[in-house]
Structure formats: structure tokens, C-alpha cells
Write an enzyme that holds these catalytic residues in place. Structure first.
Site, PDB file in Angstrom:
ATOM      1  N   LYS A   1      -6.210 -20.762  -4.585  1.00 16.76           N
ATOM      2  CA  LYS A   1      -5.368 -19.630  -5.009  1.00 16.76           C
ATOM      3  C   LYS A   1      -4.737 -20.068  -6.337  1.00 16.76           C
ATOM      4  CE  LYS A   1      -1.765 -16.547  -3.251  1.00 16.76           C
ATOM      5  NZ  LYS A   1      -2.357 -15.257  -3.555  1.00 16.76           N
TER       6      LYS A   1
HETATM    7  C1  LIG Z   1      -7.426 -12.359  -4.073  1.00 18.05           C
HETATM    8  C2  LIG Z   1      -6.735 -12.353  -2.754  1.00 18.05           C
HETATM    9  N1  LIG Z   1      -7.462 -12.163  -1.634  1.00 18.05           N
HETATM   10  C3  LIG Z   1      -6.878 -12.142  -0.422  1.00 18.05           C
HETATM   11  C4  LIG Z   1      -5.518 -12.312  -0.273  1.00 18.05           C
HETATM   12  C5  LIG Z   1      -4.899 -12.304   1.095  1.00 18.05           C
HETATM   13  O1  LIG Z   1      -4.519 -13.597   1.457  1.00 18.05           O
HETATM   14  P1  LIG Z   1      -3.280 -13.850   2.438  1.00 18.05           P
HETATM   15  O2  LIG Z   1      -3.543 -13.045   3.651  1.00 18.05           O
HETATM   16  O3  LIG Z   1      -3.298 -15.308   2.679  1.00 18.05           O
HETATM   17  O4  LIG Z   1      -2.077 -13.389   1.711  1.00 18.05           O
HETATM   18  C6  LIG Z   1      -4.728 -12.518  -1.403  1.00 18.05           C
HETATM   19  C7  LIG Z   1      -3.282 -12.739  -1.294  1.00 18.05           C
HETATM   20  O5  LIG Z   1      -2.830 -13.852  -1.320  1.00 18.05           O
HETATM   21  C8  LIG Z   1      -5.344 -12.550  -2.668  1.00 18.05           C
HETATM   22  O6  LIG Z   1      -4.620 -12.717  -3.774  1.00 18.05           O
END
Ligand SMILES: Cc1ncc(COP(=O)(O)O)c(C=O)c1O
Length: 313
Positions: free
Chosen positions: A156
Site C-alpha cells: 500500500k
Molecule cells: C487500492 C485499494 N484497494 C483496496 C482497498 C481496501 O483495503 P482495506 O479493506 O484494507 O481498506 C484499499 C483501501 O485501503 C485500496 O486503496
């Protein structure tokens, strides 16, 4: 929505005033996007507040840093304790929590290894992301998600969100609340900041990690809940047209939580309302995070804060 400031931000082990949490314009991250971060929610509980899946978020932050060879001088446990500290010091819950690690002020070549790693954790009150409980009207983006072996999607990383910004801006300018990216092979990937689920014939489908998605923590929670509800869950590559012929669709993510998709490219999904499987998962998810159903997976870390009403909901 503008940021609602709080008093303190955690920086490299200390709480500092919000206004002092500043970096130099010549910091490496400003020029080369060299950051990794998390987004976490702290929910109001019947008594107090609880942070959703804090250890898992911190484990993902450490994974993201490892991929980018960014040494974090803190364990997941220390970072989790820091999150609790900053929330309690600010006395703000429910809230959104933003831990971030980045390459700071050092040298300005592309190579980040000579720039120091800085870690900050902020929290602030925050509400809904994709507007409308009636369901989101979304589009398939003309932008693809990140290609395999270019920008690692399991990290991330701040730089990944340049791609997300292209998807999101295009969607908004064209009158949609969100865009869904395809991977570079044309298979469904995910939204600009959320994972994607479809239902067809009673089976719950989601795109696998190999289709350029973030390993979403809400995604894994929903998969767990679905299996417990006896719903068949299939992670497989999905063609774009599944979006148009599915019975139900929804996004998952820390920001969007579980948000029903009403239409894609102006094609209505099902009868346009939240279908039975989405509703069951939505209710289960919100039941747990709001403390109305037992936290049987220990997903909530308690914080000792006098809660206020959420901002922006
Ligand atoms: C590109 C992306 N995909 C998916 C998610 C969903 O991830 P999470 O459920 O860990 O927030 C996020 C958010 O963090 C994101 O930025």
C-alpha cells in the site's frame, strides 16, 4: 471533505502538535512517492470505541515497507500501541487513522536508501466516502490498474495512488461516484480505493491478488463472514462483462466499508437495490464493527475515549 485537525500526531515515538508535523519540500517522498501507509477505522461501540483489525493493518504496513526495503524501527505491536496512544491522547473517536512511513530529507537521487525513514500516525474524525446508501453508480475506467511486476499492488504505497487518482478523477468528471480498473490483461481488478465483489447464482466472486488488487483487510473480513454464513466464495479472474450480468455487486474497503453498487456504465445491477447476499454481509459487517453483534474474531481493539458522533455521516 476537509480534514478535521486533532491535537497530536505521533512521530517516531513521540506525540507532537498537529501543526508541527511538517516535512521539507526536498524530502525524497515529495519527489518520488516513496511512502507506504495504512487507513484504519475506529468505530463507536455501545461503550467506548474499537479499532477495526489493528494488528492486521500494522502487519500490512510492515509488509509494504519490506517490499520497498524501508526499515521500520518498530514492531507491529509497538505501532499498534502507538495508534491507541494517539487516539487516546487526542480523545477523538470514532475516527480514521492514518499511519504513514516515508523516505524523508536526505539525498535527492532516485535511490531512497540514503534518506531517513520517518513514521507518523495521525487520527481524525471522518465519515462516509462513497456518497449514498442507495448504491453507487460506477463505471469501468479507461485506465488499467498497475501491471504485474511494475508497481507492486500488495504494497500500500503512496505512489500506487497516482493510478487511483486517474481512475477516480475520470469517474467523477464523467458523473460516476467511482471507477473500476481492469488489470493489464483486461480482467476485473478493483476500484481506485476498494476491492470488488460480485454475486451470481448465489456464489460470491472476488478478484484474486494476482489481478493487481490490494490485499484488502475488509475483503478478507467479508470472505470470512461469507464462509460462516454458508455462502460459496470463489476467488478467480473475472471478465469485465461479469459486471453487467451479475445479480449483485459491492465494494469493500476501510473507507467505503461495504458499499452496494447500483449500476456499472449505466447498466443496472439486479433490480438496482441491495441484493440478499450483499445485505446479509453488509448487516453482519456493520453488526460487528458497531458492536451490535459479538466480536467473535476479536477484530476490535478497545480504546479508552469518550466517543462523539461521527463527522460527515
Ligand atoms: C487500492 C485499494 N484497494 C483496496 C482497498 C481496501 O483495503 P482495506 O479493506 O484494507 O481498506 C484499499 C483501501 O485501503 C485500496 O486503496
Amino acid at each position: 471533505m476537509p480534514i478535521h485537525t486533532t491535537e497530536n500526531i505521533w512521530h517516531n515515538g513521540n506525540l507532537i502538535p498537529w501543526d508541527k508535523a511538517q516535512i521539507h519540500v526536498m524530502s525524497h517522498v515529495v519527489h518520488y512517492g516513496s511512502s507506504v501507509f495504512e487507513g484504519i477505522r475506529c468505530y463507536k461501540q455501545p461503550s467506548g470505541a474499537g479499532i477495526f483489525r489493528l494488528p492486521e493493518h500494522m502487519a500490512r504496513l510492515i509488509d509494504s515497507a519490506k517490499i520497498y526495503r524501508m526499515p521500520l524501527p518498530y514492531t507491529a505491536e509497538q505501532l499498534s500501541a502507538a495508534v491507541v496512544d494517539v487516539i487516546e491522547a487526542n480523545g477523538v473517536a470514532p475516527c480514521y487513522i492514518r499511519p504513514i512511513a516515508f523516505r524523508g530529507y536526505g539525498e535527492l537521487g532516485v535511490n531512497p536508501l540514503t534518506s531517513p525513514v520517518e513514521v507518523y500516525i495521525a487520527n481524525y474524525p471522518w465519515g462516509k466516502y462513497v456518497p449514498g446508501n442507495q448504491g453507487a453508480d460506477v463505471c469501468v475506467s479507461s485506465w488499467n490498474r498497475l501491471a504485474a511486476n511494475t508497481m507492486p499492488t500488495l504494497a500500500k504505497a503512496g505512489a500506487n495512488y497516482m493510478n487511483s487518482q486517474l481512475i477516480r478523477m475520470e469517474a467523477e468528471i464523467n458523473g460516476y461516484s467511482e471507477g473500476i480498473g481492469l488489470d493489464t490483461n483486461g480482467y476485473l481488478s478493483e476500484g481506485s480505493g476498494e476491492n470488488l465483489f460480485l454475486v451470481r447464482g448465489g456464489v460470491l466472486y472476488t478478484t484474486p491478488l494476482a489481478n493487481s488488487v490490494l490485499n484488502g483487510i475488509t475483503r478478507s473480513s467479508v470472505i470470512t463472514l461469507a464462509k460462516q454464513l454458508g455462502i460459496e466464495v470463489v476467488e478467480q479472474a473475472l471478465p469485465r462483462e461479469m459486471l453487467y450480468i451479475c445479480d449483485e455487486a459491492f465494494f469493500t474497503g476501510t473507507a467505503v466499508e461495504v458499499t452496494h453498487i447500483r449500476s456499472v456504465d449505466r447498466i443496472q445491477i439486479g433490480d438496482g437495490t441491495m441484493g440478499p447476499i450483499s445485505t446479509a454481509l453488509h448487516d453482519e459487517f456493520f453488526g460487528i464493527v458497531n458492536g451490535l453483534k459479538p466480536d467473535r474474531h476479536n477484530w476490535l481493539t478497545p480504546v479508552n475515549v469518550k466517543v462523539a458522533e461521527p463527522v460527515g455521516v
